[in-house]
Design a protein around this motif. Structure first.
Motif, short mmCIF file in Angstrom:
data_model
loop_
_atom_site.label_atom_id
_atom_site.label_comp_id
_atom_site.label_asym_id
_atom_site.label_seq_id
_atom_site.Cartn_x
_atom_site.Cartn_y
_atom_site.Cartn_z
N GLY A 88 0.82 -1.20 0.00
CA GLY A 88 0.00 0.00 0.00
C GLY A 88 0.85 1.25 0.00
N VAL A 89 1.92 1.24 0.80
CA VAL A 89 2.85 2.39 0.84
C VAL A 89 3.55 2.53 -0.51
CG1 VAL A 89 4.90 3.35 1.94
CG2 VAL A 89 3.18 2.17 3.33
N ARG A 90 3.97 1.42 -1.07
CA ARG A 90 4.65 1.46 -2.37
C ARG A 90 3.74 2.02 -3.46
NH1 ARG A 90 6.80 -3.75 -0.54
NH2 ARG A 90 9.02 -3.48 -0.10
N ALA A 123 4.48 5.33 -5.66
CA ALA A 123 4.55 5.22 -7.12
C ALA A 123 3.40 5.98 -7.80
CB ALA A 123 4.52 3.75 -7.54
N GLU A 124 2.54 6.63 -7.00
CA GLU A 124 1.39 7.38 -7.48
C GLU A 124 0.43 6.50 -8.28
OE1 GLU A 124 2.77 10.83 -9.54
OE2 GLU A 124 3.57 11.75 -7.72
N GLN A 125 0.38 5.24 -7.89
CA GLN A 125 -0.56 4.30 -8.51
C GLN A 125 -1.95 4.43 -7.88
OE1 GLN A 125 1.44 0.60 -7.82
NE2 GLN A 125 2.80 0.82 -9.59
N LEU A 173 -1.07 9.48 4.40
CA LEU A 173 -0.19 10.62 4.70
C LEU A 173 0.48 10.44 6.05
CD1 LEU A 173 0.80 13.62 4.24
CD2 LEU A 173 -1.28 14.31 5.47
N PHE A 174 -0.33 10.12 7.06
CA PHE A 174 0.21 9.95 8.41
C PHE A 174 1.14 8.74 8.49
CE2 PHE A 174 -2.94 13.03 9.49
CZ PHE A 174 -2.54 13.58 10.70
N LEU A 175 0.72 7.63 7.90
CA LEU A 175 1.55 6.43 7.97
C LEU A 175 2.89 6.67 7.29
CD1 LEU A 175 1.89 3.49 8.76
CD2 LEU A 175 0.78 2.83 6.61
N CYS A 176 2.89 7.29 6.13
CA CYS A 176 4.15 7.55 5.42
C CYS A 176 5.04 8.51 6.20
CB CYS A 176 3.86 8.11 4.03
SG CYS A 176 3.19 6.91 2.86
#
Length: 244
Positions: free
Chosen positions: A164-166, A170-172, A180-183
Protein backbone atom coordinates in the motif's frame (compact mmCIF):
# COMPACT_ATOMS: atom_id res chain seq x y z
CA UNK A 1 -0.15 -19.67 13.86
CA UNK A 2 -1.62 -16.42 12.61
CA UNK A 3 -5.38 -16.32 12.86
CA UNK A 4 -8.17 -14.74 10.80
CA UNK A 5 -7.91 -11.63 13.00
CA UNK A 6 -4.92 -10.76 10.83
CA UNK A 7 -7.33 -9.61 8.13
CA UNK A 8 -9.12 -7.08 10.33
CA UNK A 9 -8.59 -3.36 9.71
CA UNK A 10 -5.80 -1.99 11.85
CA UNK A 11 -5.59 1.44 13.43
CA UNK A 12 -2.67 3.75 12.63
CA UNK A 13 -0.61 2.81 15.74
CA UNK A 14 -1.27 -0.86 15.05
CA UNK A 15 -0.03 -0.50 11.48
CA UNK A 16 3.05 1.38 12.64
CA UNK A 17 3.77 -1.23 15.32
CA UNK A 18 3.34 -4.11 12.89
CA UNK A 19 5.72 -2.55 10.35
CA UNK A 20 8.24 -1.74 13.08
CA UNK A 21 8.81 -5.40 13.90
CA UNK A 22 11.18 -7.00 11.42
CA UNK A 23 11.15 -10.56 10.20
CA UNK A 24 13.56 -11.35 13.05
CA UNK A 25 10.85 -10.37 15.55
CA UNK A 26 12.63 -7.28 16.84
CA UNK A 27 12.42 -3.53 16.38
CA UNK A 28 15.53 -1.69 15.14
CA UNK A 29 15.42 1.02 17.82
CA UNK A 30 13.14 0.60 20.81
CA UNK A 31 13.15 4.27 21.90
CA UNK A 32 12.38 5.54 18.40
CA UNK A 33 9.74 2.86 17.85
CA UNK A 34 8.07 3.68 21.17
CA UNK A 35 7.93 7.38 20.30
CA UNK A 36 6.63 6.54 16.83
CA UNK A 37 3.86 4.40 18.29
CA UNK A 38 2.79 7.24 20.60
CA UNK A 39 2.90 9.64 17.66
CA UNK A 40 0.74 7.23 15.64
CA UNK A 41 -1.84 7.29 18.44
CA UNK A 42 -2.01 11.07 18.14
CA UNK A 43 -2.28 10.64 14.39
CA UNK A 44 -5.25 8.30 14.74
CA UNK A 45 -7.01 10.85 16.93
CA UNK A 46 -6.23 13.57 14.40
CA UNK A 47 -7.74 11.46 11.62
CA UNK A 48 -10.85 11.12 13.78
CA UNK A 49 -10.87 14.92 14.22
CA UNK A 50 -10.33 14.65 17.98
CA UNK A 51 -7.12 16.67 18.06
CA UNK A 52 -4.61 18.50 15.92
CA UNK A 53 -1.03 19.59 16.38
CA UNK A 54 -0.32 23.26 15.89
CA UNK A 55 3.25 23.87 14.77
CA UNK A 56 5.03 27.10 15.59
CA UNK A 57 5.30 28.85 12.22
CA UNK A 58 7.00 32.07 11.28
CA UNK A 59 7.70 33.61 7.88
CA UNK A 60 11.07 34.91 6.77
CA UNK A 61 11.95 36.06 3.26
CA UNK A 62 8.94 34.29 1.78
CA UNK A 63 9.60 31.00 3.57
CA UNK A 64 7.56 29.27 6.23
CA UNK A 65 9.74 28.22 9.18
CA UNK A 66 8.41 25.28 11.20
CA UNK A 67 9.88 25.15 14.68
CA UNK A 68 9.10 21.66 15.84
CA UNK A 69 7.54 22.49 19.14
CA UNK A 70 4.12 21.35 18.07
CA UNK A 71 1.32 21.94 20.55
CA UNK A 72 -1.43 19.36 21.01
CA UNK A 73 -4.89 20.87 20.80
CA UNK A 74 -7.92 18.74 21.65
CA UNK A 75 -10.92 19.20 19.40
CA UNK A 76 -14.60 18.63 20.06
CA UNK A 77 -17.95 19.45 18.51
CA UNK A 78 -19.24 20.28 21.97
CA UNK A 79 -18.05 22.73 24.60
CA UNK A 80 -17.91 19.97 27.20
CA UNK A 81 -15.22 17.46 26.22
CA UNK A 82 -16.39 15.00 28.86
CA UNK A 83 -19.69 14.59 26.99
CA UNK A 84 -18.12 13.99 23.58
CA UNK A 85 -19.15 10.59 22.07
CA UNK A 86 -16.54 7.86 22.22
CA UNK A 87 -14.30 6.87 19.33
CA UNK A 88 -15.27 3.20 19.40
CA UNK A 89 -11.72 2.27 20.37
CA UNK A 90 -11.10 1.67 24.06
CA UNK A 91 -7.46 2.69 23.93
CA UNK A 92 -8.32 5.89 22.04
CA UNK A 93 -11.00 6.91 24.54
CA UNK A 94 -8.57 6.21 27.41
CA UNK A 95 -5.91 8.24 25.64
CA UNK A 96 -8.24 11.20 25.20
CA UNK A 97 -9.02 11.08 28.91
CA UNK A 98 -5.30 10.99 29.70
CA UNK A 99 -4.64 13.93 27.37
CA UNK A 100 -7.40 15.98 28.99
CA UNK A 101 -6.02 15.24 32.44
CA UNK A 102 -2.46 16.01 31.34
CA UNK A 103 -3.55 19.27 29.74
CA UNK A 104 -5.39 20.27 32.92
CA UNK A 105 -2.28 19.75 35.06
CA UNK A 106 -0.27 22.07 32.82
CA UNK A 107 -2.76 24.90 33.40
CA UNK A 108 -1.89 27.69 30.94
CA UNK A 109 1.12 25.92 29.43
CA UNK A 110 0.54 23.95 26.21
CA UNK A 111 1.19 20.21 25.97
CA UNK A 112 3.89 19.73 23.36
CA UNK A 113 4.30 16.69 21.14
CA UNK A 114 7.88 15.97 22.21
CA UNK A 115 6.93 16.03 25.90
CA UNK A 116 3.98 13.72 25.33
CA UNK A 117 6.00 11.24 23.26
CA UNK A 118 8.53 10.94 26.08
CA UNK A 119 5.78 10.30 28.60
CA UNK A 120 3.63 7.96 26.52
CA UNK A 121 6.03 6.07 24.24
CA UNK A 122 6.85 2.92 26.22
CA UNK A 123 3.26 2.45 27.32
CA UNK A 124 1.96 2.90 23.76
CA UNK A 125 4.35 0.34 22.27
CA UNK A 126 3.62 -2.22 24.98
CA UNK A 127 -0.14 -1.67 24.62
CA UNK A 128 -0.33 -2.15 20.87
CA UNK A 129 2.22 -4.95 20.80
CA UNK A 130 0.12 -6.86 23.33
CA UNK A 131 -3.11 -6.15 21.41
CA UNK A 132 -1.65 -7.32 18.11
CA UNK A 133 -0.25 -10.43 19.77
CA UNK A 134 -3.64 -11.26 21.29
CA UNK A 135 -5.30 -10.85 17.88
CA UNK A 136 -2.73 -13.06 16.18
CA UNK A 137 -1.16 -10.30 14.08
CA UNK A 138 2.12 -10.70 15.97
CA UNK A 139 3.42 -14.12 17.03
CA UNK A 140 5.10 -14.05 20.42
CA UNK A 141 8.31 -16.01 20.92
CA UNK A 142 9.42 -16.09 24.61
CA UNK A 143 13.00 -15.18 25.35
CA UNK A 144 15.50 -17.71 26.62
CA UNK A 145 18.64 -17.35 28.71
CA UNK A 146 20.60 -15.41 26.09
CA UNK A 147 17.81 -14.26 23.78
CA UNK A 148 15.14 -11.60 24.08
CA UNK A 149 11.41 -11.93 23.60
CA UNK A 150 10.44 -11.54 19.98
CA UNK A 151 7.25 -10.71 18.10
CA UNK A 152 7.09 -11.95 14.54
CA UNK A 153 4.68 -10.05 12.26
CA UNK A 154 2.07 -11.69 10.08
CA UNK A 155 3.96 -11.78 6.75
CA UNK A 156 0.84 -11.52 4.59
CA UNK A 157 -0.56 -8.48 6.38
CA UNK A 158 2.87 -6.84 6.64
CA UNK A 159 3.44 -7.28 2.92
CA UNK A 160 -0.02 -5.90 2.14
CA UNK A 161 0.70 -2.77 4.19
CA UNK A 162 4.06 -2.27 2.50
CA UNK A 163 2.49 -2.71 -0.92
CA UNK A 164 0.00 0.00 0.00
CA UNK A 165 2.85 2.39 0.84
CA UNK A 166 4.65 1.46 -2.37
CA UNK A 167 1.52 2.10 -4.43
CA UNK A 168 1.18 5.58 -2.92
CA UNK A 169 4.85 6.37 -3.50
CA UNK A 170 4.55 5.22 -7.12
CA UNK A 171 1.39 7.38 -7.48
CA UNK A 172 -0.56 4.30 -8.51
CA UNK A 173 -3.25 5.20 -5.94
CA UNK A 174 -4.20 8.59 -4.46
CA UNK A 175 -2.59 9.78 -1.25
CA UNK A 176 -5.33 9.86 1.39
CA UNK A 177 -5.22 11.21 4.93
CA UNK A 178 -4.46 7.87 6.54
CA UNK A 179 -1.55 7.10 4.21
CA UNK A 180 -0.19 10.62 4.70
CA UNK A 181 0.21 9.95 8.41
CA UNK A 182 1.55 6.43 7.97
CA UNK A 183 4.15 7.55 5.42
CA UNK A 184 5.28 10.51 7.55
CA UNK A 185 5.66 8.24 10.58
CA UNK A 186 7.58 5.59 8.67
CA UNK A 187 9.87 8.26 7.22
CA UNK A 188 10.35 9.84 10.65
CA UNK A 189 11.28 6.51 12.21
CA UNK A 190 13.69 5.70 9.39
CA UNK A 191 11.79 2.52 8.56
CA UNK A 192 11.41 3.37 4.89
CA UNK A 193 15.17 2.93 4.50
CA UNK A 194 14.77 -0.76 5.30
CA UNK A 195 11.90 -1.02 2.83
CA UNK A 196 13.64 0.82 0.00
CA UNK A 197 11.01 3.57 0.08
CA UNK A 198 12.96 6.51 1.44
CA UNK A 199 12.00 10.05 0.51
CA UNK A 200 14.63 12.78 0.65
CA UNK A 201 14.21 15.58 3.16
CA UNK A 202 13.22 18.05 0.39
CA UNK A 203 10.60 15.59 -0.86
CA UNK A 204 9.14 15.27 2.63
CA UNK A 205 9.01 19.06 2.94
CA UNK A 206 7.27 19.34 -0.42
CA UNK A 207 4.63 16.95 0.88
CA UNK A 208 4.24 19.13 3.98
CA UNK A 209 3.77 22.19 1.76
CA UNK A 210 0.97 20.44 -0.12
CA UNK A 211 2.82 20.06 -3.38
CA UNK A 212 1.53 17.27 -5.58
CA UNK A 213 -0.94 14.72 -4.24
CA UNK A 214 -0.81 16.14 -0.70
CA UNK A 215 -2.30 19.40 -1.96
CA UNK A 216 -5.79 17.91 -1.83
CA UNK A 217 -5.50 17.26 1.91
CA UNK A 218 -6.37 19.79 4.66
CA UNK A 219 -3.47 21.98 5.78
CA UNK A 220 -4.22 21.28 9.45
CA UNK A 221 -3.76 17.56 8.87
CA UNK A 222 -0.59 18.10 6.83
CA UNK A 223 0.82 20.26 9.65
CA UNK A 224 -0.10 17.65 12.27
CA UNK A 225 1.37 14.78 10.28
CA UNK A 226 4.55 16.73 9.48
CA UNK A 227 5.26 17.62 13.10
CA UNK A 228 4.58 14.09 14.31
CA UNK A 229 6.95 12.61 11.74
CA UNK A 230 9.76 15.07 12.40
CA UNK A 231 9.36 14.88 16.20
CA UNK A 232 10.61 11.31 16.50
CA UNK A 233 14.01 10.92 18.19
CA UNK A 234 17.03 10.55 15.99
CA UNK A 235 16.09 13.28 13.54
CA UNK A 236 18.74 15.84 12.66
CA UNK A 237 17.83 19.26 13.95
CA UNK A 238 14.51 20.53 15.24
CA UNK A 239 13.68 23.17 12.62
CA UNK A 240 12.49 22.76 9.06
CA UNK A 241 11.92 25.39 6.41
CA UNK A 242 9.02 25.20 4.00
CA UNK A 243 8.85 27.70 1.14
CA UNK A 244 5.90 28.93 -0.84
Amino acid sequence: MFGPASLQRLSLPEEFTLLSYGENGRVPNSAQTAAGCAAAELGELALRRRLLVRPSKTRKMGLEIYRLRGEIELRSSTSDLSNTPGTGLTWADDLLSALRARTATLASRPLTVTRWLRERGREALALHTAALTERGVLRHTPGALLTRTRHHPDPVLRTALLNGVRAVRAEQVPLDEHMLFLCDLLDGAGLTKDFGLTLTRPQRLERARGIGAAGALPETLRDTSTVLGFSLPGREGRTITIGD
